[in-house]
Every structure is written in C-alpha cells, then in structure tokens.
Design an enzyme around this catalytic site. Structure first.
Site, PDB file in Angstrom:
ATOM      1  N   GLU A 195       4.341   8.338  14.894  1.00 44.99           N
ATOM      2  CA  GLU A 195       3.014   8.082  15.461  1.00 44.99           C
ATOM      3  C   GLU A 195       2.314   6.958  14.716  1.00 44.99           C
ATOM      4  OE1 GLU A 195       1.999   8.927  18.341  1.00 44.99           O
ATOM      5  OE2 GLU A 195       3.891  10.008  18.507  1.00 44.99           O
ATOM      6  N   THR A 196       2.455   6.948  13.395  1.00 51.93           N
ATOM      7  CA  THR A 196       1.843   5.860  12.623  1.00 51.93           C
ATOM      8  C   THR A 196       2.515   4.545  13.000  1.00 51.93           C
ATOM      9  OG1 THR A 196       1.703   7.473  10.832  1.00 51.93           O
ATOM     10  CG2 THR A 196       1.080   5.224  10.315  1.00 51.93           C
ATOM     11  N   GLY A 197       3.836   4.583  13.151  1.00 53.85           N
ATOM     12  CA  GLY A 197       4.577   3.379  13.531  1.00 53.85           C
ATOM     13  C   GLY A 197       4.071   2.809  14.848  1.00 53.85           C
ATOM     14  N   GLY A 199       7.540   5.203   7.598  1.00 47.09           N
ATOM     15  CA  GLY A 199       6.733   6.412   7.764  1.00 47.09           C
ATOM     16  C   GLY A 199       7.026   7.043   9.107  1.00 47.09           C
ATOM     17  N   GLY A 200       6.057   7.803   9.592  1.00 46.87           N
ATOM     18  CA  GLY A 200       6.275   8.596  10.796  1.00 46.87           C
ATOM     19  C   GLY A 200       6.140   7.801  12.090  1.00 46.87           C
ATOM     20  N   GLU A 219      -1.238   7.328  -0.021  1.00 45.78           N
ATOM     21  CA  GLU A 219      -2.397   7.681  -0.850  1.00 45.78           C
ATOM     22  C   GLU A 219      -2.139   8.894  -1.729  1.00 45.78           C
ATOM     23  OE1 GLU A 219      -2.059   7.486   2.383  1.00 45.78           O
ATOM     24  OE2 GLU A 219      -3.355   8.825   3.509  1.00 45.78           O
ATOM     25  N   GLU A 226      10.648   1.364   9.733  1.00 45.69           N
ATOM     26  CA  GLU A 226      11.634   2.398   9.370  1.00 45.69           C
ATOM     27  C   GLU A 226      10.953   3.723   9.653  1.00 45.69           C
ATOM     28  OE1 GLU A 226      14.681   1.968   8.316  1.00 45.69           O
ATOM     29  OE2 GLU A 226      14.661  -0.167   7.889  1.00 45.69           O
ATOM     30  N   LYS A 284       0.862  -1.191   0.000  1.00 49.08           N
ATOM     31  CA  LYS A 284       0.000   0.000   0.000  1.00 49.08           C
ATOM     32  C   LYS A 284       0.894   1.236   0.000  1.00 49.08           C
ATOM     33  CE  LYS A 284      -1.720   2.779   2.903  1.00 49.08           C
ATOM     34  NZ  LYS A 284      -1.671   4.033   2.121  1.00 49.08           N
TER      35      LYS A 284
HETATM   36  P1  NAD Z   1       2.993   8.551   7.512  1.00 47.59           P
HETATM   37  O1  NAD Z   1       3.338   7.791   8.725  1.00 47.59           O
HETATM   38  O2  NAD Z   1       1.986   9.628   7.614  1.00 47.59           O
HETATM   39  O3  NAD Z   1       2.458   7.595   6.369  1.00 47.59           O
HETATM   40  C1  NAD Z   1       3.227   6.529   5.861  1.00 47.59           C
HETATM   41  C2  NAD Z   1       2.295   5.477   5.319  1.00 47.59           C
HETATM   42  O4  NAD Z   1       1.518   4.964   6.395  1.00 47.59           O
HETATM   43  C3  NAD Z   1       1.305   5.951   4.257  1.00 47.59           C
HETATM   44  O5  NAD Z   1       1.163   4.949   3.284  1.00 47.59           O
HETATM   45  C4  NAD Z   1       0.019   6.099   5.055  1.00 47.59           C
HETATM   46  O6  NAD Z   1      -1.143   5.950   4.273  1.00 47.59           O
HETATM   47  C5  NAD Z   1       0.150   4.962   6.040  1.00 47.59           C
HETATM   48  N1  NAD Z   1      -0.633   5.127   7.282  1.00 47.59           N
HETATM   49  C6  NAD Z   1      -1.023   6.277   7.890  1.00 47.59           C
HETATM   50  N2  NAD Z   1      -1.751   6.000   8.997  1.00 47.59           N
HETATM   51  C7  NAD Z   1      -1.819   4.643   9.092  1.00 47.59           C
HETATM   52  C8  NAD Z   1      -2.410   3.749  10.017  1.00 47.59           C
HETATM   53  N3  NAD Z   1      -3.100   4.191  11.069  1.00 47.59           N
HETATM   54  N4  NAD Z   1      -2.274   2.426   9.814  1.00 47.59           N
HETATM   55  C9  NAD Z   1      -1.567   1.962   8.763  1.00 47.59           C
HETATM   56  N5  NAD Z   1      -1.000   2.759   7.835  1.00 47.59           N
HETATM   57  C10 NAD Z   1      -1.105   4.092   8.000  1.00 47.59           C
HETATM   58  O7  NAD Z   1       4.376   9.104   6.937  1.00 47.59           O
HETATM   59  P2  NAD Z   1       4.605  10.045   5.698  1.00 47.59           P
HETATM   60  O8  NAD Z   1       4.173  11.424   6.096  1.00 47.59           O
HETATM   61  O9  NAD Z   1       4.021   9.441   4.464  1.00 47.59           O
HETATM   62  O10 NAD Z   1       6.190   9.965   5.556  1.00 47.59           O
HETATM   63  C11 NAD Z   1       7.045  10.753   6.281  1.00 47.59           C
HETATM   64  C12 NAD Z   1       7.665   9.974   7.417  1.00 47.59           C
HETATM   65  O11 NAD Z   1       8.316   8.813   6.924  1.00 47.59           O
HETATM   66  C13 NAD Z   1       8.754  10.751   8.126  1.00 47.59           C
HETATM   67  O12 NAD Z   1       8.622  10.615   9.518  1.00 47.59           O
HETATM   68  C14 NAD Z   1      10.038  10.080   7.661  1.00 47.59           C
HETATM   69  O13 NAD Z   1      11.119  10.221   8.532  1.00 47.59           O
HETATM   70  C15 NAD Z   1       9.611   8.675   7.509  1.00 47.59           C
HETATM   71  N6  NAD Z   1      10.527   7.958   6.612  1.00 47.59           N
HETATM   72  C16 NAD Z   1      11.437   7.093   7.162  1.00 47.59           C
HETATM   73  C17 NAD Z   1      12.347   6.420   6.347  1.00 47.59           C
HETATM   74  C18 NAD Z   1      13.378   5.488   6.927  1.00 47.59           C
HETATM   75  O14 NAD Z   1      14.042   4.790   6.165  1.00 47.59           O
HETATM   76  N7  NAD Z   1      13.563   5.426   8.220  1.00 47.59           N
HETATM   77  C19 NAD Z   1      12.305   6.623   4.968  1.00 47.59           C
HETATM   78  C20 NAD Z   1      11.370   7.495   4.440  1.00 47.59           C
HETATM   79  C21 NAD Z   1      10.473   8.153   5.280  1.00 47.59           C
END
Ligand code: NAD
Length: 485
Positions: free
Chosen positions: A226-228, A223-224, A173, A245, A170
């Site tokens: 909080e989502t993690g 991703g971020g 979006e 990550e 996924k």
């Molecule tokens: P995000 O956490 O908002 O979203 C990432 C993904 O998670 C998206 O596909 C989103 O739809 C999905 N998501 C959101 N809420 C969810 C939930 N409740 N359950 C399951 N999936 C959900 O992050 P973002 O704004 O897209 O990306 C930026 C973040 O990603 C930054 O914090 C950045 O540091 C991190 N990032 C980390 C790495 C790494 O290698 N460590 C690489 C790239 C980005």
C-alpha cells in the site's frame, strides 16, 4: 538528522522514543522530522549534485570512499549488531550476520564503481563515432523498512554513492538507530558535504515528501504494497524514476522425492527466520500429497522446540515481533485463518512463558487444510505463520505457487534435477532456490515479478538502477545538410 554535512534537530523540535520490542524499554530518543526537514535535506542534496564535486570525482576514487565505509562498518560491527538487536529484537547472531553482509554490499559496489567504462557502438553513419555512457541519476530519495533496517539501507546507499548520486535516506521511524550510526561512518569516511543526508520521521510526512518533491530524481522504496502504491502515484508528479521492493507471499514447494529431513529443517528456517518478518519468507508451504501428513507431523514436532526470547541470549532462536500494532495484525490474520476454515495445528497465540510477557512475542503457527482462495494464503502476514497446501501433480504445484499477486521468491525441493528445472522455468518470481531457501548475496540481483516490485537491487543491475544512459554521437566531418535550402 544529518543535513548538508551538519547534525541537526528537526525544525519542530519533536522527538520520538525508540522501544526495544523485547521488553518495551526506551532505548533511545531521536529527533522527529517532517516534510519541512525533508525539503531542507532535498535542497542540500540538489545543491551538492548540481555543484558536481561528487559526480565528477573519478569513479575509482568514489569506489575507494565506499570501500572505506565498508572498512568502518567492519571496525564497528559489534556495536552495529548490538544496536540492530536492541532496535528490532532479532538475535545477535542474525544481526552479526547482517553486518557481515552489509560490509560485503559496500565492498561489492565499491569494486563495481569504476568497472563500467561505457560502450562503443558500431555507428551506421559514415565518418562518425557513437558511444554510450552511464551517468548518475541525480538526487535519490531512499526509504527503508524496519525488518532489516541497515541491510535494506546498504542495498540503496552503496550503489547510489558508487554511481555518483547524492541522496536523502529515511529509515523506518521505529528502527532508525543503525542508519544513524552508518551515516556517522559515511561522514568519517570523507564522503563530501551534502552528498549523504539523513532524515528521520514518519512515512506520511518525511517519507512522502521524498516521493512527491520535484527536486528528487529517483525514489527507491522498500516496504509494503500500500505504501508502494502511494509512492508510485506521488512519483508521477515529476515522473521520477522508481525502484520498488515490495512484499511477498512466497511458495516453498516440497516434492515427495526430496531429502525429507533437510526439507523439513529448511521449511522451518524459510518461514520462522526473524519471526517471519522477512519479505522472502517461505510462508506458503506446498507439499506433495503422498508425504503431506508425515511432513506436517515433523514440522509440528519441531516447531514446539523453537526457543523464543531475548535476542542477546545464546539459547534464543527467535525474538519478538517488532511492535504492538504488528502483533495485533498477525493476530488478526490468525483469527481470519480460523474463520476461513484452515486448521490450526500449532501456535496461534501468544506464549504463556511469564518471562516473555513484556515483549511482542507470538508463537510459531501452522495452518493446514489451506485453500489457495483463502486470504490467509494470499495476503502477506509478515509474521510466524505458515499455511500448508497439498498437491498431487507437478502442474498443480506450479499453479498453486504462481497463484499470487506477488512474485518475489520461492523454492523447489526435489532430487530430480530435470523436474526442478522444469518447475523453475514456470515460476513467476525474481528469485528461485533449488534445494535451499534464503541465500542472497551482493553479487546476484534481488527484486520481484508482479506486485512484488519494480527494478532490482544488488548485483550489476543494482548499480544500473542508479544510472542514466546517455548516447553520445560525434560527426567527424561536419558539413551542411542543405535540407532547408
Ligand atoms: P511500510 O510500507 O509500512 O514502511 C516502509 C517505509 O515507508 C518506512 O520508512 C515508512 O516510514 C515509510 N512510509 C510509510 N508511509 C509512507 C508514505 N505515505 N510515503 C512515503 N513513505 C512512507 O513497511 P514496513 O512495515 O516498514 O515493512 C514491511 C514491508 O516491507 C513488508 O511488506 C515487506 O514485505 C516489505 N519488505 C520488502 C523487501 C523486499 O526486498 N522486497 C524487503 C524488506 C521488507
């Protein structure tokens, strides 16, 4: 969406417009899935895994198919790069470089697919044989962010396939286009039906289902923070394996005995590359006091010359931020930095250039007189914002660099190699560069200490994430043990 080998619309019929962040024009309309669509995709991946065709395909043949994907990416590189620039606003030069890296990631894991033949153990039990084999984990859910849409997808897709798993990916979006295109390429390469499934839609529904569903064996998320956290909690439902990550707030340590011009140049690259929307961005500059003023002066002079613009223009060095909401978030942090007493010495606002008014642009920004306790220093801004702190001893530099909940990456600049090694051994982060910033490649692992994540992508460890370990013990002279006589 691509479910069980078919291109399908979402069950609800909902759609989403995809915007070009440079001018807010609609560049595509895609179907918008939710948890119901995710469940269908999970069922398809489950069936394909249990039925066993892919996991029982000899590893060298799986490797060949993954290699075929690399070749198709290479063939369609320009189209993919253009899609990525349209979708993210990053410069076309960056997107082309991403596509080269992505093809290389598929090639690397294709090559690794048949290299691990397991391990024989010296069994302590007479007349026995003992060995370790690695097997695929099963059904993998993969969730990616918007900053490097296809690169982050490649880090997950290639090892999962090479190891014999089935998967549901996924993408974010707001940036799904290149992942859709590469799913077409995986289909063209001949990956069997049901092995690769693509769902589109918001994280809270389509993404969350992958994390909570008991038919998923592993969830890999980039991703971020909080989502993690939400994903980790949801994954505990069936104790699925997790690979996270997450973010970073990465220190870039400049000692006075560095190569000054190179360090200035690379400090800019460290933080402003892709508008600072990079998890490993060198957003915390930590400079030795004896060169602090001179270093900041050189940075401020150079920062004014950074050319913002359309990613397709040759003169553009940096594109817009990804969205209206994200720029507002960056602006929130800039206001916060000022309130906290950091001194704004460059940027801090939207550009006035009339040609940039339709895009989500923000000027490269520098704060000096920063203190490690400030939120602007501690929290990930994920935009073109640099904070500068000052140190007067090696110990202080290390203390400031490690004073973070994150531990993704960092760099040390000095021509004293023993000092560099001393500092590196004290830094608590997954990647450390000496006299450089940003290099990463398929052969080396990537991931974070502390709250920057769990597990590693890329390198041999990146393949191991997608395997289970089985110990097989064989008795060569079976006879009763007579315990329960
Ligand atoms: P995000 O956490 O908002 O979203 C990432 C993904 O998670 C998206 O596909 C989103 O739809 C999905 N998501 C959101 N809420 C969810 C939930 N409740 N359950 C399951 N999936 C959900 O992050 P973002 O704004 O897209 O990306 C930026 C973040 O990603 C930054 O914090 C950045 O540091 C991190 N990032 C980390 C790495 C790494 O290698 N460590 C690489 C790239 C980005």
């Amino acid at each position: 969406m691509f479910i069980n080998g078919e291109w399908v619309e979402s069950h609800s019929g909902h759609k989403r417009e995809i915007l070009n962040p440079y001018n807010q024009e609609v560049i595509a309309v895609v179907t918008e899935g939710d948890h119901e669509d995710a469940r269908r995709a999970i069922a398809a991946a489950r069936q394909a895994f249990d039925q066993g065709e892919w996991r029982n395909t000899p590893a060298n043949i799986r490797g060949r198919l993954v290699l075929k994907v690399a070749e198709l990416i290479e063939r369609d590189k320009e189209e993919l790069a253009e899609l990525e620039t349209l979708d993210t606003g990053k410069t076309i030069i960056e997107s082309r470089a991403d596509m080269d890296d992505i093809a290389e990631v598929f090639r690397y894991f294709a090559g690794l697919a048949d290299k691990d033949g397991g391990e024989t153990i010296n069994s302590p039990i007479p007349n026995s044989k003992s060995r370790i084999v690695r097997e695929p984990v099963g059904v993998c859910g993969q969730i990616t962010p918007w900053n490097y849409p296809l690169l982050q997808a490649a880090w997950k897709l290639a090892p999962a396939l090479a190891a014999g798993n089935t998967l549901i990916i996924k993408p974010s979006e707001i940036t799904p286009l290149t992942t859709i295109k590469v799913t077409e390429l995986m289909e063209e390469a001949g990956i069997p039906k049901g092995v690769v499934n693509l769902i589109l839609g918001p994280g809270a529904t389509a993404g969350y289902e992958l994390a909570i569903n008991k038919n998923v064996d592993l969830i890999s998320f980039t991703g971020g923070l909080e989502t993690g956290r939400k994903i980790m909690k949801a994954a505990s439902e069936n104790f699925k394996k997790i690979a996270l990550e997450l973010g970073g707030k990465n220190p870039n340590i400049i000692f006075a005995d560095c190569d000054f011009e190179t360090a200035v140049d690379q400090a800019l690259n460290a933080v402003y590359f892709h508008g600072g929307q990079v998890c490993s961005a060198g957003a915390r500059l930590i400079v030795e006091d004896t060169i602090h003023d001179q270093f900041v002066e050189a940075l401020v002079e150079r920062v004014k010359r950074i050319q913002l613009g359309n990613g397709f223009d040759d003169t553009t060095q940096s594109g817009p931020l990804i969205s209206k909401e994200h720029r507002e978030q960056v602006e929130y942090y800039v206001a916060l930095g000022k309130q906290e007493g950091a001194k704004l010495v460059a940027g801090g606002e939207r550009p006035k250039d009339p040609t940039l008014q339709n895009g989500f642009f923000f000027l490269p920004t520098i704060f000096t007189e920063c203190d490690t306790n400030m939120r602007i220093v501690q929290e990930e801004v994920f935009g073109p914002v640099l904070t500068v702190e000052c140190f007067s001893s090696e110990e202080e530099a290390i203390m400031l660099a490690n004073d973070s909940i994150y531990g993704l990456a960092g760099a040390v600049w000095t021509n004293n190699i023993t000092k560099a090694e001393r500092v590196v051994s004290e830094l608590r982060m997954g990647t450390v560069w000496i006299n450089d910033y940003h290099p990463y490649f398929a052969q080396a692992p990537w991931g974070g200490y502390k709250q920057s994540g769990i597990g590693r992508e890329l390198g041999k460890l990146g393949l191991e994430e997608y395997t289970e370990v089985k110990h097989v013990f064989q008795n060569l002279q079976p006879k009763p043990v007579d315990w329960f006589k």
